[in-house]
Design a protein around this motif. Structure first.
Motif, PDB file in Angstrom:
ATOM      1  N   THR A   1      -4.982  -2.465   2.258  1.00 48.49           N
ATOM      2  CA  THR A   1      -4.661  -3.742   1.605  1.00 48.49           C
ATOM      3  C   THR A   1      -4.998  -4.854   2.580  1.00 48.49           C
ATOM      4  OG1 THR A   1      -2.365  -3.561   2.378  1.00 48.49           O
ATOM      5  CG2 THR A   1      -2.824  -2.785   0.147  1.00 48.49           C
TER       6      THR A   1
ATOM      7  N   VAL B   1      -6.101   4.258   2.571  1.00 48.67           N
ATOM      8  CA  VAL B   1      -5.825   3.284   1.512  1.00 48.67           C
ATOM      9  C   VAL B   1      -5.542   1.969   2.223  1.00 48.67           C
ATOM     10  CG1 VAL B   1      -4.233   2.589  -0.312  1.00 48.67           C
ATOM     11  CG2 VAL B   1      -4.934   4.986  -0.116  1.00 48.67           C
TER      12      VAL B   1
ATOM     13  N   VAL C   1       2.335   1.948  -3.478  1.00 46.90           N
ATOM     14  CA  VAL C   1       1.340   2.471  -4.423  1.00 46.90           C
ATOM     15  C   VAL C   1       1.045   3.935  -4.136  1.00 46.90           C
ATOM     16  CG1 VAL C   1      -1.054   2.292  -5.209  1.00 46.90           C
ATOM     17  CG2 VAL C   1       0.298   0.221  -4.864  1.00 46.90           C
TER      18      VAL C   1
ATOM     19  N   LEU D   1      -7.269  -1.384  -2.315  1.00 51.23           N
ATOM     20  CA  LEU D   1      -6.307  -1.753  -3.360  1.00 51.23           C
ATOM     21  C   LEU D   1      -6.408  -3.216  -3.790  1.00 51.23           C
ATOM     22  CD1 LEU D   1      -3.020   0.079  -2.300  1.00 51.23           C
ATOM     23  CD2 LEU D   1      -4.633   0.723  -4.086  1.00 51.23           C
TER      24      LEU D   1
ATOM     25  N   GLY E   1       0.812  -1.210   0.000  1.00 53.88           N
ATOM     26  CA  GLY E   1       0.000   0.000   0.000  1.00 53.88           C
ATOM     27  C   GLY E   1       0.843   1.256   0.000  1.00 53.88           C
TER      28      GLY E   1
END
Length: 272
Positions: free
Chosen positions: A68, A66, A24, A92, A21
């Motif tokens: 994961t 965000v 990204v 994600l 994460g």
């Protein structure tokens, strides 16, 4: 979601280390440079309480999430709670897992921490990282003969971050700083020239980088370290060493570490 702070804060929530994460988000954040993006990693979140705690922090201080998360129940919990609190979020892994499940007609294992299986490949990577740390910045010149690649360059040419990046590709890297007042170790003239990579940079660019470094350290920007004439002297000295060796040289002036690393990897793949 608009934040009152000029800094965008992104919380990376993961039931593992959160490296995927963060990578990204960093890649995406580069598209908004120079606007700062603060990344806060919340790793190893394994229950609803952990998710609620992170979201409470985000709600209080602002930011986006965000995540994961591979466990469906945790993903669902985060989505529901974030929506309730009005927090923007990005999943994600969820969409990718769903598409793969449909294409493969097979359910995912939903087990956190499977990114780094303890196999031979993993241990080679760990070994390369340990090597890069041990032989960083000329700490121990004995690493030159043992390295897959030796990086040469003046201070602030990204030798250390490049060494670490390449180490994660299982490449053992030693790096050697070039300073006019100190002759480089004789070992760099003994190893095959194709194993040595020189790093070149524009003097004006290096001047800006070093001034910023001095500011970060709370030192005067007019120190010799960032003096233009001194920088030119260092670069001329480095060029002479690299010419004597006959090694390949890459210009890092306007390249991100990842871009320079890609050039080096291509060079290695072609056999040097």
């Amino acid at each position: 979601m608009t934040l009152p702070s000029p800094h965008m804060r992104v919380y990376v929530v993961s039931d593992s280390a959160g490296e995927t994460g963060e990578s990204v988000v960093r890649a995406a954040a580069m598209q908004f440079y120079p606007t700062p993006v603060d990344i806060v990693r919340a790793p190893f979140v394994h229950d609803a309480a952990g998710i609620d705690k992170v979201l409470a922090t985000v709600k209080a201080g602002g930011g986006i999430v965000v995540f994961t998360l591979v466990v469906p129940e945790l993903r669902q919990r985060l989505v529901e709670q974030a929506a309730r609190l009005g927090i923007a979020y990005v999943d994600l892994l969820g969409p990718v897992l769903a598409v793969l499940q449909q294409a493969m007609n097979k359910p995912p294992r939903n087990e956190p921490g499977n990114l780094h299986p303890l196999d031979e490949d993993y241990f080679k990577k760990v070994e390369a990282v340990e090597f890069a740390v041990k032989y960083d910045d000329g700490r121990d010149f004995s690493g030159i003969a043992k390295a897959d690649i030796v990086l040469l360059g003046v201070s602030r040419t990204s030798k250390t971050p490049l060494s670490m990046y390449l180490a994660h590709k299982k490449i053992k890297v030693a790096n050697v700083p070039l300073v006019p007042e100190m002759q480089p170790p004789e070992a760099i003239y003994s190893v095959p020239s194709h194993k040595i990579i020189g790093l070149r940079i524009d003097p004006a660019k290096l001047n800006l980088i070093r001034q910023e470094r001095l500011r970060t350290l709370g030192l005067a920007e007019n120190a010799t370290y960032a003096n233009v004439e001194r920088i030119k002297q260092e670069l001329q000295f480095a060029d002479k060493i690299m010419t004597r060796i006959g090694c390949v040289v890459f210009d890092v002036s306007n390249r991100a570490v990842e871009e320079t690393a890609s050039l080096i990897l291509d060079y290695i793949e072609l056999g040097g």
